[in-house]
Design a protein around this motif. Structure first.
Motif, short mmCIF file in Angstrom:
data_model
loop_
_atom_site.label_atom_id
_atom_site.label_comp_id
_atom_site.label_asym_id
_atom_site.label_seq_id
_atom_site.Cartn_x
_atom_site.Cartn_y
_atom_site.Cartn_z
N TRP A 53 11.94 -1.08 0.99
CA TRP A 53 11.18 0.17 0.78
C TRP A 53 12.09 1.38 0.98
N ALA A 179 -3.77 5.25 -2.14
CA ALA A 179 -2.55 5.02 -1.37
C ALA A 179 -2.88 4.70 0.08
N HIS A 180 -3.85 5.41 0.64
CA HIS A 180 -4.24 5.17 2.02
C HIS A 180 -4.80 3.76 2.18
N ALA A 182 -4.04 1.18 0.35
CA ALA A 182 -2.90 0.27 0.27
C ALA A 182 -2.15 0.21 1.59
N ASN A 183 -2.02 1.33 2.27
CA ASN A 183 -1.34 1.36 3.57
C ASN A 183 -2.05 0.52 4.61
N LEU A 189 3.52 -1.74 4.05
CA LEU A 189 3.08 -0.34 4.11
C LEU A 189 2.41 -0.04 5.44
N HIS A 193 2.60 2.96 8.36
CA HIS A 193 1.39 3.74 8.63
C HIS A 193 0.90 3.57 10.07
N VAL A 214 6.45 6.69 4.90
CA VAL A 214 5.08 6.46 4.44
C VAL A 214 4.77 7.35 3.24
N HIS A 215 5.50 8.45 3.11
CA HIS A 215 5.24 9.40 2.03
C HIS A 215 5.60 8.83 0.66
N SER A 217 4.59 6.06 -0.53
CA SER A 217 3.37 5.48 -1.08
C SER A 217 2.41 6.53 -1.62
N TYR A 218 2.54 7.77 -1.15
CA TYR A 218 1.63 8.83 -1.57
C TYR A 218 2.15 9.62 -2.77
#
Length: 360
Positions: A53, A179-180, A182-183, A189, A193, A214-215, A217-218
């Motif tokens: 990642w 996205a949240h 998925a986290n 992820l 998170h 984490v950003h 993923s957003y």
């Protein structure tokens, strides 16, 4: 060899040299191909998905850097982000929310509780270190999307500009929800998170309690603005308002929105998402609650959930509340490196959803 065999027999141990080849014990590492064995040894020292990642983020930023971020001024973009995070209007709003936390708290605690101080440290870290990284990520992702899929940018619409702006904001909130989610359901992820959910002293600055990676993923939340860039744009004021609702939702305030909670996220609604006991993959919305209702993930607050403790059961992640004395910088270093540590053997075979449920 004969002496060793006799010694083994005298101790009651089997002589593996005399066992048929098919029944001899096999070293699990040695039984693998050289490449697989090397990966197995490496994964016992570091969590490889987290490394991958990080590599994705590095490659993306390197691409943006090589293209000059598509001709968009990096300094100007960073200045805009800083204005949204800690500009004069945002600072006034943050101070007002801190006052509200003292007047109507969900949980009574000192103004300078450990959690508050630690989130203040993370806020400074976000402004100084994370904001430039997020700016580079956003500009790089936008330029890559434009080059790879230019067809996604829709032609100019003849409709009112405010309508396009509203569609962008709603679409951005929907993407943030995805996205949240998925986290919370994808193990690699979740490991990034997890820091956000480790806070036991919720406060308005908890919104800044995030791992830098984490950003990544957003980034999907940028898509609506990219698609409708020719028809409208979200003003800085609108982004400050969006950030205000998100920050207020994390505050230590006993505030609900009544019937409006069917549309907007309140502090009491979002606290259910952070509570110590019960599922935390509920109430995932940033600003709008409609996505949780459509996905049947909405749990509306009750009198018992308002002051519920928050955090992660068993403290799987180092937190600032541990120890006799606060050690904010050491704890921060541990929290930032935690996603790269190898998975404990007892959770490697579980899914992210199962792990998270047990961790909570």
């Amino acid at each position: 060899m004969m002496m060793e065999a006799k010694a083994a027999a005298s101790l009651g141990k089997p002589d593996v040299t005399r066992l048929p080849r098919a029944t001899r014990p096999v070293d699990p590492v040695c039984s693998k191909a050289p490449g697989a064995a090397a990966i197995a040894r490496l994964s016992s020292r570091v969590y490889l998905p987290a490394v991958a990642w990080t590599a994705v983020a590095a490659v993306l930023v390197a691409y943006g850097w090589s293209t000059g971020f598509g001709g968009v001024g990096f300094a100007r973009a960073l200045s805009s982000l800083h204005a949204i995070e800690v500009g004069a209007p945002s600072l006034v709003i943050l101070v007002a929310i801190v006052v509200a936390e003292r007047i109507r708290p969900a949980q009574r605690r000192p103004l300078v509780a450990r959690g508050h101080r630690h989130d203040a440290v993370l806020t400074v870290f976000t402004v100084v270190v994370v904001a430039p990284f997020v700016t580079a990520l956003g500009l790089s992702f936008t330029e890559l999307a434009r080059q790879v899929a230019p067809w996604m940018v829709l032609p100019h619409s003849t409709g009112p500009r405010w309508l396009a702006t509203a569609v962008i904001v709603v679409g951005m909130d929907a993407c943030n929800w995805l996205a949240h989610s998925a986290n919370h359901h994808v193990r690699p992820l979740w490991r990034f998170h997890e820091l956000h959910h480790s806070q036991e002293d919720m406060n308005v600055f908890t919104v800044f309690r995030t791992h830098p990676l984490v950003h990544v993923s957003y980034l999907v939340a940028l898509m609506p603005a990219l698609v409708l860039v020719r028809s409208g744009a979200v003003s800085r004021g609108a982004l400050v308002a969006y950030a205000t609702v998100t920050a207020f939702a994390h505050s230590n305030t006993n505030v609900g929105f009544g019937p409006l909670e069917r549309v907007l996220v309140s502090p009491n609604f979002h606290r259910v998402h952070h509570r110590l006991e019960g599922p935390q993959d509920v109430n995932l919305g940033f600003v709008l609650t409609v996505w949780d209702q459509l996905a049947r993930r909405a749990v509306f607050p009750t009198a018992g959930s308002v002051g519920a403790p928050t955090g992660l059961p068993g403290r799987p992640l180092c937190v600032e509340q541990q120890g006799d004395r606060p050690q904010h910088l050491r704890v921060l270093a541990v929290q930032l490196t935690a996603p790269f540590r190898p998975m404990p053997p007892h959770v490697r075979g579980r899914t992210a959803r199962t792990d998270e449920g047990s961790a909570r």
